[in-house]
Write an enzyme that holds these catalytic residues in place. Structure first.
Site, PDB file in Angstrom:
ATOM      1  N   TRP A  89       0.809  -1.218   0.000  1.00  0.00           N
ATOM      2  CA  TRP A  89       0.000   0.000   0.000  1.00  0.00           C
ATOM      3  C   TRP A  89       0.843   1.268   0.000  1.00  0.00           C
ATOM      4  CZ3 TRP A  89      -4.643   0.191  -1.817  1.00  0.00           C
ATOM      5  CH2 TRP A  89      -5.396  -0.989  -1.823  1.00  0.00           C
ATOM      6  N   ASP A 148      -0.999   6.914   6.672  1.00  0.00           N
ATOM      7  CA  ASP A 148      -2.160   6.167   6.177  1.00  0.00           C
ATOM      8  C   ASP A 148      -2.459   5.096   7.228  1.00  0.00           C
ATOM      9  OD1 ASP A 148      -3.995   4.505   5.028  1.00  0.00           O
ATOM     10  OD2 ASP A 148      -2.851   4.091   3.205  1.00  0.00           O
ATOM     11  N   LYS A 172     -12.261  -0.692   7.136  1.00  0.00           N
ATOM     12  CA  LYS A 172     -11.617  -1.712   7.960  1.00  0.00           C
ATOM     13  C   LYS A 172     -12.183  -1.703   9.385  1.00  0.00           C
ATOM     14  CE  LYS A 172      -8.904  -2.807   4.550  1.00  0.00           C
ATOM     15  NZ  LYS A 172      -9.278  -3.945   3.708  1.00  0.00           N
TER      16      LYS A 172
END
Lengths: 339, 339
Positions: A89, A148, A172
């Site tokens: 990511w 992040d 999430k």
């Protein structure tokens, strides 16, 4: 999402807060919704002990939009930003950043990130879902840290001292996909690129209390329920302890498996959210996934680019599910380790 | 949203499609969600008879994000775009466009919009919610028409011949706020500005079937239910007839009120979705709103910048509500016209 939250949402779907119609149809400009928005913001600030010089935004677009919005909003006159490459990511964020600035690859040495003097910020991905790797949050850096936290938001306490901005997609640990929480330090506002879309400009959204345009009303409602649920569970400290205990239960099975299960991440970087491990070969991996599904344990397939197994222990997963997984892993190994 | 849809969503909230967990938690990369996405796209294409050379996108950010994304994605080498100023929302789009290009103010003459040769596109707002004004869709233009249909999407048939792109935020006739439908003509792709965020680039989203990033899974599910509901009601033709009948019922009361109710929009431009009218003075306006609320008729206050009354007759509003409003307006006038 926690079962209690889903059941409450179900009860309240046709008639929210006694108004006679659904929150799905509630105007965002009305008093009722504005009160809900304020409560949601306050609860989040309390949960994470967010200092007053940070603003909380409820934005559209998901975390991936922030890969572009961070450089668009924060570069200012600088032509360079630092990024830590920790896995799948962070590489996505770096790839997008290249379109806006020069990217300096930064490394972490003894919890410190050194960057050149001309970098506007330093971006990290605190938890890598595809790699099963999690960074320490005791980091310091010579420039504001942009984090992040999509996959480990609301799971561990945050020291805001080195932080410039935190962003987290909701899907999430918060709620439905789309809603994005942005927590931005006051002094980083006012430097957006002229081409930044107005509704995606942090400064304008701060000034308008996240109401430059129609916000994600239903997602904010669900986020509020989840924030309250976390409060009732004992808050972030409790979530952190819980995720440590739960992940240790699975890593213990892996480490005691005499190499049948293999986790390549060094122990101090192992993710407590996304536990990635491998079995001896591909057929056994597939058998593991199939048997697990029969036992009601689903979504265990590793990230498509990584293979293997990935167990995600987000806040809403019941403890019983973790115990069942550890037990299943024991039994599976007993049956297949000697074949 | 239609009551049937809300009740179905309520039933299915904890367990969607027999999978044992909520759609709120369904991974977007799984087969089940991808099938739902495909069905939703197909149903919409069928409802609106969208030709094959148009792509349907499910995007984030609401219609206001499109005010920026249209110029960012479509200007290409052109430095100019034409905009028709029809009221409050088109002015918002124009204001934002000024940040990206030179804006040519275009006028409609006998259903034709003439623009200079160097304009990339011509933007119109097909229905102005704050002004109560609706444009004919029998328009032609010398450049592709870009239509903000947020407030009258799925209410009237569309002739796609002059269309380059249509966008619509979901919160009026589709579903919850946030989801944005973009229908874009194939030949307009590939001209995005280099700074366009990847997840907001039409071309990339077309290539990835709206899955460059996590899409608004729950909103897409609700949109699908609404699309199916419209199909069961007889489709777009039926919605169009219905909105004509319903709006005529209210405009008839206004026109027969001997000036007690006043609508300043010329009859051929009156909106069938948002009926804006005025009462003789401010105290009567307030009394109207209060009395109506007592009768269960809510959200009748005019747009904050316009005042007066606004009755919004979106698809999901039951016919009984329109009849009740017409009846209330009769009675209110009888009681107060001669004071």
């Amino acid at each position: 999402m926690p079962e209690e939250v889903i059941l409450q949402a179900q009860r309240e779907l046709p008639d929210w807060d006694g108004q006679g119609f659904s929150l799905l149809e509630t105007p965002f400009s009305g008093v009722k919704f504005k009160r809900l928005l304020g409560r949601t913001r306050d609860t989040l600030r309390e949960l994470l002990k967010i200092p007053d010089h940070f603003h909380i935004l409820f934005m559209h677009g998901g975390a991936s939009a922030q890969f572009s919005l961070v450089p668009l909003n924060l570069l200012g006159d600088s032509k360079c930003a630092a990024y830590v490459d920790s896995g799948y990511w962070s590489r996505k964020a770096i790839h997008e950043a290249h379109r806006y600035c020069q990217v300096e690859h930064a490394a972490i040495a003894e919890d410190y990130i050194h960057t050149s003097t001309n970098t506007a910020y330093c971006h990290i991905t605190s938890n890598e879902t595809a790699d099963g790797l999690q960074l320490s949050l005791a980091l310091k850096a010579s420039t504001p840290l942009i984090v992040d936290m999509t996959s480990d938001f609301l799971v561990r306490p945050i020291d805001f001292e080195p932080i410039g901005l935190i962003y987290a997609g909701a899907q999430k640990n918060i709620g439905p996909a789309g809603l994005t929480i942005v927590i931005v330090r006051d002094d980083l506002l006012g430097r957006a690129h002229a081409l930044t879309p107005t509704v995606l400009n942090y400064t304008y959204q701060v000034e308008a209390g996240s109401l430059v345009n129609t916000p994600l009303t239903y997602s904010i409602y669900l986020a509020n329920l989840v924030f309250q649920w976390i409060g009732h569970q004992g808050g972030i400290t409790s979530m952190a302890k819980r995720s440590q205990t739960r992940s240790a239960m699975i890593y213990d099975v892996i480490d005691a498996s005499e190499g049948f299960y293999r986790c390549d991440i060094p122990p101090d970087q192992r993710s407590r959210m996304n536990l990635c491990f491998k079995l001896p070969d591909e057929p056994l991996t597939q058998l593991f996934i199939d048997h697990a599904a029969w036992s009601g344990l689903v979504n265990l397939k590793g990230h498509v680019q990584k293979g293997g197994i990935r167990a995600s222990l987000y806040n809403a997963m019941p403890d019983a599910g973790v115990v069942a997984l550890a037990d299943f892993m024991h039994r599976f190994r007993k049956q297949y380790a000697d074949l």
